[in-house]
Scaffold this active site. Structure first.
Site, mmCIF file in Angstrom:
data_model
loop_
_atom_site.group_PDB
_atom_site.id
_atom_site.type_symbol
_atom_site.label_atom_id
_atom_site.label_comp_id
_atom_site.label_asym_id
_atom_site.label_seq_id
_atom_site.Cartn_x
_atom_site.Cartn_y
_atom_site.Cartn_z
ATOM 1 N N ASP A 24 -1.613 3.746 0.380
ATOM 2 C CA ASP A 24 -0.178 3.447 -0.120
ATOM 3 C C ASP A 24 0.913 3.668 0.779
ATOM 4 O O ASP A 24 0.881 4.915 1.365
ATOM 5 C CB ASP A 24 0.175 3.829 -1.480
ATOM 6 C CG ASP A 24 1.249 3.038 -2.274
ATOM 7 O OD1 ASP A 24 1.531 1.867 -2.007
ATOM 8 O OD2 ASP A 24 1.704 3.442 -3.364
ATOM 9 N N ASN A 72 -2.489 -8.384 -5.321
ATOM 10 C CA ASN A 72 -1.645 -8.551 -4.233
ATOM 11 C C ASN A 72 -1.435 -10.014 -3.701
ATOM 12 O O ASN A 72 -0.356 -10.304 -2.920
ATOM 13 C CB ASN A 72 -2.287 -7.822 -3.057
ATOM 14 C CG ASN A 72 -2.158 -6.552 -3.138
ATOM 15 O OD1 ASN A 72 -2.849 -5.510 -2.606
ATOM 16 N ND2 ASN A 72 -1.080 -5.805 -3.913
#
Length: 247
Positions: A24, A72
């Protein structure tokens, strides 16, 4: 567990057999330097090679990387298209290094839903490295923990309906055999989960497999995450007392 003796370490450390990383912070890394988000994803891709090589040399048996989630797809189409091209670029660039390092590639996720070009390259990467006997580099690509569990439940329900199994036959092992991580066998459950960027959540990653996993939330953005960060997080893992529900 393997042990590492690194010159930067004061003593030997137990190395987790299976390390999972939620990579991330790519977008924030790019924003910090005034670049578009895709620049962060590109640098994050380059860092995969560095960390995978370091983990392999340390004796890690499985390195699972959360590369693209089932959620996503809701990102801007331009970013999604770029992320779908990343495997093509990654394996096109780094395959010789993966072969040299004896690393075996595995892709865990709903690969049938990937664009044809992406699907073709990930299956080729798995085929090209299938005989490698070193660390397994497991990419969670188009992966979602809840979808994985629902899919496993559906498969077992179908088997029960057609009489292949009885509902009473279903236990942890039978259920785990239906999960997308079943090719990892006894190594399917991570010993250590690292999430970079400082966020403290697991974001639908390996929900079943993380039941007894130790977790470290590292503030470093993924493109800046180094071997030294990895070692420091393994040190934290070594300080934990893993009892698996016992005393």
């Amino acid at each position: 567990m393997a042990e590492i003796n690194n010159s930067s370490l004061s003593s030997e450390l137990r190395v987790p057999e299976h390390i999972a990383i939620i990579m991330d912070g790519n977008g924030r890394w790019a924003k910090r330097s005034g670049q578009p988000r895709i620049a962060g994803h590109k640098e994050g891709m380059n860092n995969v090679k560095r960390i995978a090589t370091a983990a392999s040399h340390m004796g890690v048996k499985v390195l699972s990387l959360y590369a693209f989630s089932t959620e996503n797809w809701s990102r801007p189409s331009k970013e999604v298209s770029f992320l779908m091209r990343l495997p093509v670029d990654f394996f096109g660039t780094f395959m010789p290094d993966l072969i040299k390092e004896n690393i075996k590639v595995l892709v865990t996720g709903f690969t049938d839903h990937l664009p044809e070009k992406t699907k073709k390259v990930v299956f080729k990467a798995m085929d090209d490295t299938k005989d490698n006997t070193g660390m397994i580099l497991n990419f969670a690509f188009n992966y979602g923990g809840r979808a994985e569990i629902v899919n496993a439940a559906k498969n077992l329900a179908k088997e029960a309906v057609n009489g292949s199994i009885s509902p009473d036959d279903i236990d942890d092992k039978l259920f785990a055999d239906q999960l997308l991580t079943s090719p990892l066998g006894s190594l399917a459950d991570p010993d250590l989960l690292i999430r970079t960027s400082g966020e403290e959540r697991i974001s639908n990653f390996l929900l079943w497999q993380l039941a007894y996993t130790e977790m470290v939330f590292d503030k470093t953005y993924w493109p800046d995450f180094t071997k030294d960060n990895l070692i420091e997080d393994i040190k934290l893992f070594n300080d934990r007392d893993r009892r698996f529900g016992a005393i």
